[in-house]
Design a protein around this motif. Structure first.
Motif, PDB file in Angstrom:
ATOM      1  N   LEU A 127       0.639  -6.270   5.331  1.00 26.25           N
ATOM      2  CA  LEU A 127       0.402  -5.033   4.586  1.00 26.25           C
ATOM      3  C   LEU A 127       1.564  -4.067   4.800  1.00 26.25           C
ATOM      4  O   LEU A 127       1.953  -3.798   5.942  1.00 26.25           O
ATOM      5  CB  LEU A 127      -0.901  -4.385   5.064  1.00 26.25           C
ATOM      6  N   LEU A 128       2.092  -3.503   3.718  1.00 32.29           N
ATOM      7  CA  LEU A 128       3.132  -2.493   3.802  1.00 32.29           C
ATOM      8  C   LEU A 128       2.518  -1.118   3.598  1.00 32.29           C
ATOM      9  O   LEU A 128       1.812  -0.880   2.608  1.00 32.29           O
ATOM     10  CB  LEU A 128       4.215  -2.735   2.745  1.00 32.29           C
ATOM     11  N   VAL A 129       2.770  -0.214   4.536  1.00 34.44           N
ATOM     12  CA  VAL A 129       2.300   1.163   4.445  1.00 34.44           C
ATOM     13  C   VAL A 129       3.490   2.084   4.701  1.00 34.44           C
ATOM     14  O   VAL A 129       4.585   1.633   5.013  1.00 34.44           O
ATOM     15  CB  VAL A 129       1.162   1.447   5.462  1.00 34.44           C
TER      16      VAL A 129
ATOM     17  N   PHE B 156       0.814  -1.210   0.000  1.00 33.29           N
ATOM     18  CA  PHE B 156       0.000   0.000   0.000  1.00 33.29           C
ATOM     19  C   PHE B 156       0.856   1.273   0.000  1.00 33.29           C
ATOM     20  O   PHE B 156       0.349   2.356   0.287  1.00 33.29           O
ATOM     21  CB  PHE B 156      -0.921   0.017   1.233  1.00 33.29           C
ATOM     22  N   PHE B 157       2.155   1.144  -0.340  1.00 35.98           N
ATOM     23  CA  PHE B 157       2.995   2.344  -0.375  1.00 35.98           C
ATOM     24  C   PHE B 157       3.743   2.480  -1.699  1.00 35.98           C
ATOM     25  O   PHE B 157       4.205   3.561  -2.038  1.00 35.98           O
ATOM     26  CB  PHE B 157       3.969   2.336   0.799  1.00 35.98           C
ATOM     27  N   GLY B 158       3.890   1.398  -2.442  1.00 41.86           N
ATOM     28  CA  GLY B 158       4.379   1.451  -3.814  1.00 41.86           C
ATOM     29  C   GLY B 158       5.718   2.142  -3.990  1.00 41.86           C
ATOM     30  O   GLY B 158       5.861   2.971  -4.904  1.00 41.86           O
ATOM     31  N   GLY B 159       6.701   1.810  -3.149  1.00 40.78           N
ATOM     32  CA  GLY B 159       8.008   2.444  -3.296  1.00 40.78           C
ATOM     33  C   GLY B 159       7.926   3.947  -3.161  1.00 40.78           C
ATOM     34  O   GLY B 159       8.556   4.694  -3.912  1.00 40.78           O
ATOM     35  N   VAL B 160       7.156   4.412  -2.192  1.00 40.20           N
ATOM     36  CA  VAL B 160       6.847   5.838  -1.963  1.00 40.20           C
ATOM     37  C   VAL B 160       6.111   6.399  -3.185  1.00 40.20           C
ATOM     38  O   VAL B 160       6.576   7.327  -3.850  1.00 40.20           O
ATOM     39  CB  VAL B 160       8.097   6.671  -1.615  1.00 40.20           C
ATOM     40  N   LEU B 161       4.970   5.822  -3.496  1.00 39.89           N
ATOM     41  CA  LEU B 161       4.072   6.277  -4.549  1.00 39.89           C
ATOM     42  C   LEU B 161       4.719   6.242  -5.937  1.00 39.89           C
ATOM     43  O   LEU B 161       4.303   6.965  -6.844  1.00 39.89           O
ATOM     44  CB  LEU B 161       3.530   7.694  -4.262  1.00 39.89           C
ATOM     45  N   THR B 162       5.750   5.412  -6.100  1.00 47.39           N
ATOM     46  CA  THR B 162       6.501   5.386  -7.357  1.00 47.39           C
ATOM     47  C   THR B 162       6.099   4.224  -8.252  1.00 47.39           C
ATOM     48  O   THR B 162       6.014   4.377  -9.471  1.00 47.39           O
ATOM     49  CB  THR B 162       8.008   5.340  -7.066  1.00 47.39           C
TER      50      THR B 162
END
Length: 444
Positions: A387-389, A47-53
């Motif tokens: 879950l990763l946030v 849920f963080f996508g490589g810091v929205l990347t």
């Protein structure tokens, strides 16, 4: 960890580089869709996508194929001293989508470099080194971008090539804007701008730089229309507006393709990065030709817009548009936001966001006092649940959620369930929550 990679990391990399989960850090060794696999063998919903990347997710066939086609030519780099077809094609698409008439595009390696470039252009166009920036902002880690970052944790030097004047952030839990309605906050923001221009500048300000939603600052956003109200004041003196869309661009907010479009405004310059490369190093600036062309000497980026990154960027942008990921962000983001806002627990001070850019701020029950310790516990509980946030906020008390825009409704519900369970567990274990009895003025 399967070996001593963390120890090796600490031995050769600077100690000011943060790494999540401390001594239990994760090495990500595989990924597919919205899920990653750690070297511990566990699979996590990201849920963080490589810091929205990683905006499209992991192992996407269309992006892989575009990159492989470019690799097959044997040309990874030529420099911009030669024509680069992929760069020109990507620039044409971005210029068309920017909403800026007669736009020009300059491609870079990162959001930091994009913001540095925008500052170079604006200060040359206006022949001034004065910049307006907003408290609680983040614009990068280099010398000039650090100077316009209004976030103490990320400001490692007081030295600066710029003269920076600060505007109030839109944080409504604390500070100047606490508790204000949308209308009152907009009015206060404009009054603040006029006061700053009248008192602490020399009158020839180059530009205001603003994130439509503050990223590292914890996803704090001003009400719709505030940037437009700012621009009316700026236009009285010819001051430029720079929209930092490094985190908000490409449809992530759901309601608009660019974050600035919620404000009824057309910026002079827009900076972008992160999601457009989906992990490949790619960023840039798009803006009015008269401002973009204001640089009075030769300048170029050795690697910015190289054939490989530009090929990835073209594939990413084509995918975003052909799959209408903006609409998907609005749909699945609503699932997460509505579920979080339905929580009634005293440790949650505020749930805020738009589309797939969501922040949960944690406070000590019955107050607006930040609770970074509870935030860390929720962060760890999310990982334990698979879950990763992310984390952020001025006080380190905000959980940041920025999944891939390809997130499905089922995955949104799955992640929401883990989040709700994590928050509920931490709330139940909080002594302050057990003692607190009241009207929960800062709940959900």
């Amino acid at each position: 960890m399967t070996d001593d990679l963390l120890a090796r990391h600490k031995a050769v990399l600077p100690d000011w580089m943060p790494i999540y989960y401390g001594d239990d850090a994760i090495e990500i060794v595989a990924g597919s869709g919205r899920r990653v696999v750690g070297s511990d063998g566990r699979t996590y919903l990201d849920f963080f996508g490589g810091v929205l990347t990683n905006m499209i997710g992991y192992d996407v066939a269309e992006i892989n194929e575009a990159v492989q086609r470019q690799l097959a030519t044997g040309v990874v780099h030529t420099s911009t001293l030669y024509l680069i077809r992929q760069q020109v094609e990507l620039a044409e698409k971005i210029a068309r989508l920017s909403g800026i008439p007669d736009a020009r595009v300059f491609l870079t390696n990162s959001g930091t470099e994009a913001n540095e470039t925008a500052l170079l252009m604006a200060t040359n166009a206006r022949r001034s080194n004065q910049i307006l920036a907003i408290k609680n902002s983040y614009h990068g880690r280099t010398f000039a971008t650090m100077a316009i970052t209004g976030h103490r944790s990320w400001s490692s030097s007081s030295l600066s090539p710029l003269s920076v004047s600060w505007l109030a952030s839109a944080d409504r839990l604390r500070g100047r804007m606490v508790g204000l309605s949308d209308g009152d906050l907009a009015e206060a923001a404009v009054d603040d701008l006029r006061e700053v221009l009248a008192t602490v500048t020399a009158g020839d300000v180059a530009a205001l730089i603003a994130e439509p939603i503050q990223g590292v600052g914890g996803f704090v956003a001003a009400p719709d229309g505030v940037l437009g109200a700012y621009q009316k004041v700026l236009n009285e003196s010819g001051i430029l507006l720079i929209a930092d869309e490094v985190q908000t661009g490409w449809g992530r907010t759901g309601s608009h393709f660019w974050g600035y479009q919620a404000h009824g405004v057309t910026p002079d310059l827009v900076t972008f990065a992160k999601g457009i490369g989906n992990g490949f190093a790619l960023g840039g600036v798009v803006g009015r030709a008269s401002v973009m062309n204001a640089v009075p000497a030769i300048s170029f980026s050795t690697f910015g817009g190289n054939p490989l990154s530009a090929a990835a960027g073209n594939a990413v942008l084509d995918y975003v548009l052909s799959h209408d990921l903006q609409a998907n962000a609005a749909e699945v983001g609503t699932i997460v936001l509505d579920g979080l806002r339905a929580l009634d627990v005293p440790i949650v001070g505020e749930v805020r966001g738009r589309g797939l850019m969501i922040g949960i701020e944690f406070v000590r029950p019955g107050t607006s006092e930040p609770d970074p310790a509870a935030t860390v516990r929720v962060f760890d509980e999310c990982r334990a649940g698979g879950l990763l946030v992310g984390k952020g906020g001025l006080y380190g008390n905000v959980i940041r959620i920025g999944p891939a825009l390809t997130l499905t409704a089922d995955e949104a519900r799955e992640g929401l369930a883990i989040l709700v369970d994590a928050i509920s567990r931490v709330d139940a274990d909080s002594p302050a929550s057990l003692r607190y009895a009241g009207d929960r003025p800062f709940g959900g």
